[in-house]
Design an enzyme around this catalytic site. Structure first.
Site, PDB file in Angstrom:
ATOM      1  N   ARG A 179       0.844  -1.196   0.000  1.00 50.40           N
ATOM      2  CA  ARG A 179       0.000   0.000   0.000  1.00 50.40           C
ATOM      3  C   ARG A 179       0.880   1.247   0.000  1.00 50.40           C
ATOM      4  NH1 ARG A 179      -4.847   0.300   4.244  1.00 50.40           N
ATOM      5  NH2 ARG A 179      -3.282   0.506   5.872  1.00 50.40           N
ATOM      6  N   ASP A 255      -9.412   4.818  13.801  1.00 50.16           N
ATOM      7  CA  ASP A 255      -8.108   4.354  13.306  1.00 50.16           C
ATOM      8  C   ASP A 255      -8.119   4.204  11.788  1.00 50.16           C
ATOM      9  OD1 ASP A 255      -9.915   2.297  14.365  1.00 50.16           O
ATOM     10  OD2 ASP A 255      -8.584   0.892  13.370  1.00 50.16           O
TER      11      ASP A 255
HETATM   12  P1  AMP Z   1      -8.857  -3.127  10.505  1.00 50.82           P
HETATM   13  O1  AMP Z   1     -10.218  -3.660  10.824  1.00 50.82           O
HETATM   14  O2  AMP Z   1      -8.215  -3.784   9.305  1.00 50.82           O
HETATM   15  O3  AMP Z   1      -8.813  -1.656  10.432  1.00 50.82           O
HETATM   16  O4  AMP Z   1      -7.932  -3.568  11.724  1.00 50.82           O
HETATM   17  C1  AMP Z   1      -8.170  -3.193  13.049  1.00 50.82           C
HETATM   18  C2  AMP Z   1      -7.009  -3.618  13.924  1.00 50.82           C
HETATM   19  O5  AMP Z   1      -6.864  -5.042  13.958  1.00 50.82           O
HETATM   20  C3  AMP Z   1      -5.656  -3.085  13.470  1.00 50.82           C
HETATM   21  O6  AMP Z   1      -4.899  -2.808  14.614  1.00 50.82           O
HETATM   22  C4  AMP Z   1      -5.083  -4.238  12.715  1.00 50.82           C
HETATM   23  O7  AMP Z   1      -3.686  -4.185  12.656  1.00 50.82           O
HETATM   24  C5  AMP Z   1      -5.577  -5.426  13.524  1.00 50.82           C
HETATM   25  N1  AMP Z   1      -5.677  -6.657  12.712  1.00 50.82           N
HETATM   26  C6  AMP Z   1      -6.564  -6.904  11.733  1.00 50.82           C
HETATM   27  N2  AMP Z   1      -6.369  -8.129  11.211  1.00 50.82           N
HETATM   28  C7  AMP Z   1      -5.321  -8.685  11.866  1.00 50.82           C
HETATM   29  C8  AMP Z   1      -4.625  -9.922  11.774  1.00 50.82           C
HETATM   30  N3  AMP Z   1      -4.969 -10.865  10.900  1.00 50.82           N
HETATM   31  N4  AMP Z   1      -3.588 -10.129  12.613  1.00 50.82           N
HETATM   32  C9  AMP Z   1      -3.232  -9.187  13.502  1.00 50.82           C
HETATM   33  N5  AMP Z   1      -3.841  -8.006  13.634  1.00 50.82           N
HETATM   34  C10 AMP Z   1      -4.874  -7.735  12.827  1.00 50.82           C
HETATM   35 MG    MG Z   2      -7.499  -0.254  10.037  1.00 58.00          MG
END
Ligand code: AMP
Ligand code: MG
Length: 490
Positions: A179, A255
């Site tokens: 990205r 976030d």
């Molecule tokens: P997102 O919903 O993608 O914005 O992610 C929300 C949070 O969860 C962020 O801190 C991500 O880094 C963490 N996160 C999402 N998927 C994973 C994963 N497979 N392993 C570790 N952390 C994750």
């Molecule tokens: Mg995120």
């Protein structure tokens, strides 16, 4: 004999690391975990060249895009941030993303290069740090479509398959997205700083972010307040652009809101077909917090969280700081409305302003909602010289609206031809239709066939070009198809 060995210099990498200079609380070292069989399946040639990178060289280095080998000059880190997720405050951080550095382009611009899905980091908590192919292709496709629509967004440079599986609802093919973003600094990054109570760190973050996105404000009388106002203005403009094309982000947690004003984090996002402000696609958004019609309100709510985090920078006395923050946040609604109305006037071919315009626009939207009219295709039909197709437009209420609108257009000095041109520049002929997106992701994930996504990407590259009449890409899914649902890309 000349040495023809390809070196990193040929690829054009020039990485800087300004974010890594911030106080330690904002980042932790994190190494990508090598994968078994890196294979590059998507590479964005146009983006590569705009970054000063040589796509032909990149194409031979799948291992750079999985982190099996670091790109030259990389200093891999995971960024710390917090965030309100569906309204609840949590400490997060890059749990499945690693920042490699900031590419300095030949024009001197700076763009983060980040791997999404490269393995566990110190912020991974229970997660595996990995990503599945479908969601990474989805982010690639939609972010590039948004860019082509003229909407600020993070970009997608590459997708690699890892040769490994990830376990979600079942076993899925693993993949990593590369990205590119003006920065990955979020509302949640400021919330993280505020939560630590370390005011010098908060100030360092603000100075860094201003330097990066609003350098002109360093000279302002009140740089932090002016910066807050600039972020509010960018978000007002961004969300208006989303609304004007029917884009639903799906997970507007704090976030997932970038201070650069770029759309970020394409998880359960999707485009609306028939107009309805209550439209929600995300399976986890049960209360419609992030519904289409709620996006402006949520953006303002998120910005209020940013303002809260920034309070100590706004004024030495808390009461004064709160008053200043409130005043700025309250301006969001008016700014958003201004951008939305300007955009809607363009969508309807109006160059000047009349007091009744907003009422006329709302009447059209109300009719669209009542008749379940397709949002994109209604505006597209209005932009054509004649409303040919369906019985839909034969409706008496619509005919009355249409006459009013035509009268309105004849009251401006520009000709109807000029008006139609304006409309065509603001009403996309194609958007990423949900069933076409799914078809492309399925072909790639299930059959290893990337030709479908490549064709779709090509069509989405020129969304306003209607010389390419492509009914296959313009028609919404059958109305008797099951309701479309999206899932978080985790
Ligand atoms: P997102 O919903 O993608 O914005 O992610 C929300 C949070 O969860 C962020 O801190 C991500 O880094 C963490 N996160 C999402 N998927 C994973 C994963 N497979 N392993 C570790 N952390 C994750
Ligand atoms: Mg995120």
């Amino acid at each position: 004999m000349t040495d023809l060995k390809i070196t990193s210099a040929d690829a054009g990498w020039r990485l800087a690391h300004s974010y890594a200079q911030l106080p330690q609380i904002f980042h932790l070292a994190a190494e990508p975990v090598a994968v078994s069989e890196p294979r590059l399946v998507m590479l964005n040639g146009a983006l590569a060249s705009s970054l000063g990178l040589n796509a032909e060289v990149l194409a031979n280095h799948a291992e750079w895009f999985t982190g099996n080998r670091l790109i030259p000059g990389a200093q891999p880190i995971a960024q710390a941030y917090a965030g309100h997720q569906f309204g609840h405050f949590t400490k997060l951080g890059d749990g499945r993303a690693i920042l490699l550095g900031e590419q300095i382009t030949p024009q001197g611009e700076r763009f983060d290069v980040q791997l999404k899905g490269p393995g566990r980091t110190p912020f991974s908590r229970g997660g595996d740090g990995r990503a599945a192919l479908g969601p990474m292709l989805r982010e690639y496709l939609i972010s590039e479509a948004m860019h082509a629509l003229g909407i600020p967004t993070t970009r997608s440079l590459a997708v690699t398959i890892t040769g490994e599986t990830v376990f979600r609802q079942g076993h899925l093919r693993g993949a990593i997205l590369t990205r590119v973003a003006s920065s990955h600094i979020r509302v949640g990054t400021f919330q993280w700083a505020a939560a630590t109570g370390d005011q010098s760190a908060l100030k360092a973050l603000a100075d860094h972010t201003i330097q990066r996105h609003d350098a002109a404000l360093l000279e302002a009388e009140k740089p932090y307040l002016s910066f807050l106002e600039a972020v509010i203005e960018r978000q007002a403009a961004l969300i208006a652009k989303w609304q004007l094309v029917g884009f639903i982000h799906g997970v507007m947690n704090t976030d997932n809101m970038a201070l650069s004003g770029e759309t970020i984090d394409y998880g359960p996002c999707a485009f609306m077909d028939s107009y309805d402000p209550a439209t929600v696609f995300s399976s986890i958004d049960r209360n419609g917090r992030y519904a289409y019609g709620n996006q402006p309100h949520i953006a303002q709510w998120n910005l209020a969280r940013l303002a809260e985090a920034m309070l100590p920078l706004l004024h030495d006395e808390e009461a004064q700081a709160i008053a200043l923050a409130n005043e700025s946040i309250h301006r969001f609604q008016e700014l958003y409305q201004k951008h939305w109305l300007t955009g809607m006037r363009s969508k309807l071919g109006l160059f000047d302003e009349e007091e009744n315009d907003e009422f006329m626009i709302q009447s059209l939207l109300a009719w669209m909602q009542k008749t379940r009219a397709d949002f994109t295709n209604t505006f597209r039909a209005l932009s054509s010289e004649s409303l040919n197709d369906s019985d839909h437009f034969g409706d008496v209420e619509f005919q009355a609206w249409h006459s009013e609108w035509n009268l309105r257009r004849t009251r401006q000095t520009q000709s109807l031809t000029e008006s139609a041109e304006l409309m065509r520049a603001h009403n996309p002929a194609v958007i990423p239709r949900n069933h076409k997106v799914e078809e492309a992701l399925e072909a790639a994930s299930d059959k290893d066939d990337f030709s479908v996504i490549q064709r779709l990407l090509k069509v989405l590259e020129s969304p306003y070009d209607r010389t390419l009449d492509q009914p296959e890409y313009q028609t919404p899914a059958d109305s008797d198809a099951p309701a479309y649902q999206t899932f978080c890309g985790t």
